[in-house]
Design a protein around this motif. Structure first.
Motif, PDB file in Angstrom:
ATOM      1  N   ASN A  22       2.114  -2.292   7.028  1.00 32.28           N
ATOM      2  CA  ASN A  22       2.280  -1.039   6.285  1.00 32.28           C
ATOM      3  C   ASN A  22       3.011  -0.014   7.132  1.00 32.28           C
ATOM      4  O   ASN A  22       3.898   0.682   6.659  1.00 32.28           O
ATOM      5  CB  ASN A  22       0.907  -0.408   6.003  1.00 32.28           C
ATOM      6  CG  ASN A  22       0.212  -1.072   4.868  1.00 32.28           C
ATOM      7  OD1 ASN A  22       0.708  -2.053   4.329  1.00 32.28           O
ATOM      8  ND2 ASN A  22      -0.932  -0.543   4.501  1.00 32.28           N
ATOM      9  N   THR A  64       6.636  -0.443   7.459  1.00 33.28           N
ATOM     10  CA  THR A  64       7.340  -0.105   6.215  1.00 33.28           C
ATOM     11  C   THR A  64       7.416   1.415   6.052  1.00 33.28           C
ATOM     12  O   THR A  64       8.450   1.960   5.650  1.00 33.28           O
ATOM     13  CB  THR A  64       6.644  -0.759   5.004  1.00 33.28           C
ATOM     14  OG1 THR A  64       6.695  -2.179   5.178  1.00 33.28           O
ATOM     15  CG2 THR A  64       7.307  -0.385   3.688  1.00 33.28           C
ATOM     16  N   GLY A 114       2.982  -5.045  -5.413  1.00 32.17           N
ATOM     17  CA  GLY A 114       2.457  -5.148  -4.052  1.00 32.17           C
ATOM     18  C   GLY A 114       3.515  -5.365  -2.983  1.00 32.17           C
ATOM     19  O   GLY A 114       3.189  -5.644  -1.828  1.00 32.17           O
ATOM     20  N   GLY A 125       5.346  -3.198  -1.572  1.00 22.89           N
ATOM     21  CA  GLY A 125       5.333  -2.136  -0.562  1.00 22.89           C
ATOM     22  C   GLY A 125       6.123  -0.900  -0.972  1.00 22.89           C
ATOM     23  O   GLY A 125       6.428  -0.045  -0.138  1.00 22.89           O
ATOM     24  N   LYS A 126       6.405  -0.772  -2.258  1.00 20.86           N
ATOM     25  CA  LYS A 126       7.220   0.351  -2.740  1.00 20.86           C
ATOM     26  C   LYS A 126       6.520   1.692  -2.479  1.00 20.86           C
ATOM     27  O   LYS A 126       7.121   2.625  -1.933  1.00 20.86           O
ATOM     28  CB  LYS A 126       7.513   0.176  -4.250  1.00 20.86           C
ATOM     29  CG  LYS A 126       8.286  -1.113  -4.560  1.00 20.86           C
ATOM     30  CD  LYS A 126       8.606  -1.279  -6.049  1.00 20.86           C
ATOM     31  CE  LYS A 126       7.414  -1.498  -6.937  1.00 20.86           C
ATOM     32  NZ  LYS A 126       6.650  -2.733  -6.641  1.00 20.86           N
ATOM     33  N   THR A 127       5.242   1.778  -2.869  1.00 26.56           N
ATOM     34  CA  THR A 127       4.511   3.037  -2.673  1.00 26.56           C
ATOM     35  C   THR A 127       4.345   3.336  -1.183  1.00 26.56           C
ATOM     36  O   THR A 127       4.441   4.491  -0.751  1.00 26.56           O
ATOM     37  CB  THR A 127       3.143   2.973  -3.385  1.00 26.56           C
ATOM     38  OG1 THR A 127       3.373   2.765  -4.781  1.00 26.56           O
ATOM     39  CG2 THR A 127       2.350   4.259  -3.191  1.00 26.56           C
ATOM     40  N   THR A 128       4.129   2.299  -0.395  1.00 24.36           N
ATOM     41  CA  THR A 128       4.023   2.456   1.057  1.00 24.36           C
ATOM     42  C   THR A 128       5.309   3.045   1.625  1.00 24.36           C
ATOM     43  O   THR A 128       5.285   3.949   2.461  1.00 24.36           O
ATOM     44  CB  THR A 128       3.740   1.075   1.699  1.00 24.36           C
ATOM     45  OG1 THR A 128       2.553   0.537   1.107  1.00 24.36           O
ATOM     46  CG2 THR A 128       3.577   1.166   3.202  1.00 24.36           C
ATOM     47  N   ARG A 162       7.794  -8.204   5.004  1.00 19.82           N
ATOM     48  CA  ARG A 162       8.615  -7.710   3.904  1.00 19.82           C
ATOM     49  C   ARG A 162      10.057  -7.647   4.382  1.00 19.82           C
ATOM     50  O   ARG A 162      10.348  -7.143   5.467  1.00 19.82           O
ATOM     51  CB  ARG A 162       8.186  -6.311   3.459  1.00 19.82           C
ATOM     52  CG  ARG A 162       6.736  -6.204   3.025  1.00 19.82           C
ATOM     53  CD  ARG A 162       6.465  -7.026   1.773  1.00 19.82           C
ATOM     54  NE  ARG A 162       5.154  -6.751   1.203  1.00 19.82           N
ATOM     55  CZ  ARG A 162       4.056  -7.473   1.430  1.00 19.82           C
ATOM     56  NH1 ARG A 162       4.106  -8.509   2.259  1.00 19.82           N
ATOM     57  NH2 ARG A 162       2.912  -7.158   0.843  1.00 19.82           N
TER      58      ARG A 162
HETATM   59  N1  LIG Z   1       4.965  -5.342   5.719  1.00 19.37           N
HETATM   60  C1  LIG Z   1       4.270  -4.689   4.757  1.00 19.37           C
HETATM   61  N2  LIG Z   1       4.770  -3.545   4.245  1.00 19.37           N
HETATM   62  C2  LIG Z   1       4.104  -2.909   3.240  1.00 19.37           C
HETATM   63  N3  LIG Z   1       2.944  -3.331   2.686  1.00 19.37           N
HETATM   64  C3  LIG Z   1       2.410  -4.462   3.179  1.00 19.37           C
HETATM   65  C4  LIG Z   1       3.042  -5.186   4.219  1.00 19.37           C
HETATM   66  N4  LIG Z   1       2.300  -6.281   4.475  1.00 19.37           N
HETATM   67  C5  LIG Z   1       1.255  -6.219   3.656  1.00 19.37           C
HETATM   68  N5  LIG Z   1       1.295  -5.149   2.856  1.00 19.37           N
HETATM   69  C6  LIG Z   1       0.303  -4.820   1.806  1.00 19.37           C
HETATM   70  O1  LIG Z   1       0.981  -4.866   0.557  1.00 19.37           O
HETATM   71  C7  LIG Z   1       0.504  -3.835  -0.297  1.00 19.37           C
HETATM   72  C8  LIG Z   1       1.655  -2.919  -0.696  1.00 19.37           C
HETATM   73  O2  LIG Z   1       1.167  -1.999  -1.619  1.00 19.37           O
HETATM   74  P1  LIG Z   1       2.084  -0.923  -2.343  1.00 19.37           P
HETATM   75  O3  LIG Z   1       1.171  -0.139  -3.216  1.00 19.37           O
HETATM   76  O4  LIG Z   1       2.904  -0.194  -1.339  1.00 19.37           O
HETATM   77  O5  LIG Z   1       3.043  -1.865  -3.211  1.00 19.37           O
HETATM   78  P2  LIG Z   1       3.917  -1.512  -4.489  1.00 19.37           P
HETATM   79  O6  LIG Z   1       5.197  -2.271  -4.350  1.00 19.37           O
HETATM   80  O7  LIG Z   1       4.006  -0.033  -4.655  1.00 19.37           O
HETATM   81  O8  LIG Z   1       3.069  -2.150  -5.667  1.00 19.37           O
HETATM   82  P3  LIG Z   1       3.074  -1.790  -7.234  1.00 19.37           P
HETATM   83  O9  LIG Z   1       4.199  -2.569  -7.862  1.00 19.37           O
HETATM   84  O10 LIG Z   1       1.731  -2.265  -7.700  1.00 19.37           O
HETATM   85  O11 LIG Z   1       3.245  -0.297  -7.380  1.00 19.37           O
HETATM   86  C9  LIG Z   1      -0.591  -3.100   0.452  1.00 19.37           C
HETATM   87  O12 LIG Z   1      -1.833  -3.641   0.094  1.00 19.37           O
HETATM   88  C10 LIG Z   1      -0.260  -3.418   1.909  1.00 19.37           C
HETATM   89  O13 LIG Z   1      -1.401  -3.382   2.717  1.00 19.37           O
END
Ligand SMILES: Nc1ncnc2c1ncn2[C@@H]1O[C@H](COP(=O)(O)OP(=O)(O)OP(=O)(O)O)[C@@H](O)[C@H]1O
Ligand SMILES: [Mg+2]
Length: 136
Positions: A7, A10, A34, A36-39, A131
């Motif tokens: 995380n 990212t 999942g 990692g967009k919100t991250t 990622r």
């Molecule tokens: N390298 C990484 N970078 C970002 N997140 C990671 C990574 N490895 C594992 N993760 C996990 O993946 C998840 C990413 O969640 P996030 O909410 O950022 O995804 P998202 O793309 O916004 O999902 P959604 O489509 O549901 O909105 C988290 O649970 C995080 O802990």
């Protein structure tokens, strides 16, 4: 092309990318659930000087969040639950784009919006929490 293993990595990438942005910037974030967009957005907000990082969470249900910047806002949208471009127009945020910074998860959903974007971030899930992230 960048590879992140956590995380935090990212978020750091998002934070570093913030230097490319200015009022009027509009980002499309593309990647599966999942990915990692919100991250990435949390890091972006930090890099933009945002001081309320706790505000940054998924706008999947509320569709749109706004986070304060020194000037204007970071608008954070998520189109996952939308089916029609009409619903985007009904959100009525188009006029906010030019004076603020906008980032949209699932931004590739509506072809009608192709010309709205100044940047595209693509996140792909690799093995073992890695990622693969391309930013342009
Ligand atoms: N390298 C990484 N970078 C970002 N997140 C990671 C990574 N490895 C594992 N993760 C996990 O993946 C998840 C990413 O969640 P996030 O909410 O950022 O995804 P998202 O793309 O916004 O999902 P959604 O489509 O549901 O909105 C988290 O649970 C995080 O802990
Ligand atoms: Mg998300």
């Amino acid at each position: 092309m960048h590879y992140t293993k956590s995380n935090e990595e990212t978020e750091n990438l998002g934070s570093a990318f913030a230097k490319n942005l200015k009022p009027g910037s509009c980002l499309s974030l593309v990647g599966e659930l999942g990915a990692g967009k919100t991250t990435f957005v949390r890091g972006l907000y930090e890099g933009l000087g945002g001081v309320h990082l706790e505000l940054v969470h998924s706008p999947t249900f509320s569709l749109m969040h706004q986070y304060p910047l020194a000037q204007g806002f970071l608008y954070h949208l998520d189109f996952y639950r939308l089916d029609y471009f009409r619903e985007v127009l009904d959100l009525d945020f188009e006029d906010q784009i030019k004076d603020n910074i906008t980032v949209i998860e699932w931004g590739n959903k509506f072809l009608e919006m192709r010309d709205w974007y100044t940047h595209q971030i693509i996140l792909e899930v690799e093995n073992g929490g890695v990622r693969k992230i391309s930013m342009g």
